[in-house]
Each structure stands twice: as structure tokens, then as C-alpha cells.
Design a protein around this motif. Sequence first.
Motif, mmCIF file in Angstrom:
data_model
loop_
_atom_site.group_PDB
_atom_site.id
_atom_site.type_symbol
_atom_site.label_atom_id
_atom_site.label_comp_id
_atom_site.label_asym_id
_atom_site.label_seq_id
_atom_site.Cartn_x
_atom_site.Cartn_y
_atom_site.Cartn_z
ATOM 1 N N PRO A 24 2.277 4.467 -2.635
ATOM 2 C CA PRO A 24 2.864 3.514 -1.687
ATOM 3 C C PRO A 24 2.811 2.070 -2.174
ATOM 4 N N LEU A 25 3.911 1.359 -1.930
ATOM 5 C CA LEU A 25 4.004 -0.068 -2.215
ATOM 6 C C LEU A 25 4.191 -0.825 -0.906
ATOM 7 N N MET A 26 3.748 -2.058 -0.893
ATOM 8 C CA MET A 26 3.931 -2.900 0.287
ATOM 9 C C MET A 26 5.422 -3.091 0.553
ATOM 10 N N SER A 32 7.267 -9.813 5.583
ATOM 11 C CA SER A 32 6.329 -9.473 4.523
ATOM 12 C C SER A 32 6.049 -10.672 3.632
ATOM 13 N N LYS A 39 3.889 -4.712 -5.118
ATOM 14 C CA LYS A 39 2.474 -4.853 -4.787
ATOM 15 C C LYS A 39 1.973 -3.571 -4.097
ATOM 16 N N PRO A 40 0.924 -2.950 -4.634
ATOM 17 C CA PRO A 40 0.384 -1.742 -4.004
ATOM 18 C C PRO A 40 -0.164 -2.025 -2.604
ATOM 19 N N TYR A 41 -0.185 -1.013 -1.780
ATOM 20 C CA TYR A 41 -0.779 -1.134 -0.455
ATOM 21 C C TYR A 41 -2.262 -1.477 -0.595
ATOM 22 N N THR A 44 -5.429 0.741 -2.008
ATOM 23 C CA THR A 44 -4.922 1.726 -2.963
ATOM 24 C C THR A 44 -5.008 1.113 -4.355
ATOM 25 N N PHE A 61 -0.436 8.127 1.809
ATOM 26 C CA PHE A 61 0.581 7.451 2.619
ATOM 27 C C PHE A 61 0.187 7.322 4.090
ATOM 28 N N CYS A 64 0.902 4.149 6.147
ATOM 29 C CA CYS A 64 1.861 3.357 5.366
ATOM 30 C C CYS A 64 3.291 3.706 5.769
ATOM 31 N N ASP A 66 5.690 2.032 6.776
ATOM 32 C CA ASP A 66 6.729 1.080 6.388
ATOM 33 C C ASP A 66 6.761 0.854 4.871
ATOM 34 N N ALA A 67 6.091 1.716 4.130
ATOM 35 C CA ALA A 67 5.938 1.526 2.679
ATOM 36 C C ALA A 67 7.240 1.703 1.912
#
Length: 94
Positions: A24-26, A32, A39-41, A44, A61, A64, A66-67
Motif C-alpha cells: 500500500p501507498l499513501m 493528502s 510514499k508508503p503507508y 509499513t 492493506f 488502507c 484509500d490506498a
Amino acid sequence: MQRDTFPVLETARQYADRGWAVFPLMPVGADSEVENGKKPYPATRGHLDATTNADELETLFEGCTDANIGLSCAASGLVVVDIDLDLDTEDGAA
């Protein structure tokens, strides 16, 4: 967690079914702080957490919804050629 809990997890599963290790990524957007989607969550380890394992995806996930989905090319056996163009000039685009 049920199989169709949220679309991001289902999409991550579909990628994993193809053998693509994902993480997962932001999210990127108006709400945001992330500008480039890379950028990783929080909590993580980014590409170091990338997996194709369904159980690990559920854990990774969780929370997450909204990832964005990151793909670890190396772990997936993929090579990507990223051609950056100067779109301000017609010559660059050609």
C-alpha cells in the motif's frame, strides 16, 4: 475480513494473482500531503513488505481503504522502462 471488503484490497489481490508483489501507498489528492504517490503507508516498509500472499495482503492493506497500490518490480520479476518526456516542447514529446 471478507473477500470483497473494499475495492483496493480486491485489486491488490488481482495483481497478486498475476504474480505481482504489491504493497500500500499513501493516497494522492486534495486531502493528502503526498504529492507524488510514492510514499508508503505509515507503519509499513514500502517495497520491503510487497507480497503476493493473500493472507499477508489482508493484514498489509487493513485500514488502507484509500490506498494506492505499489508494485515491487524486482519481487515480481518485472522490468520497467520509464521514459520521462519534456512535454513543454513538441520535440521532447516526439
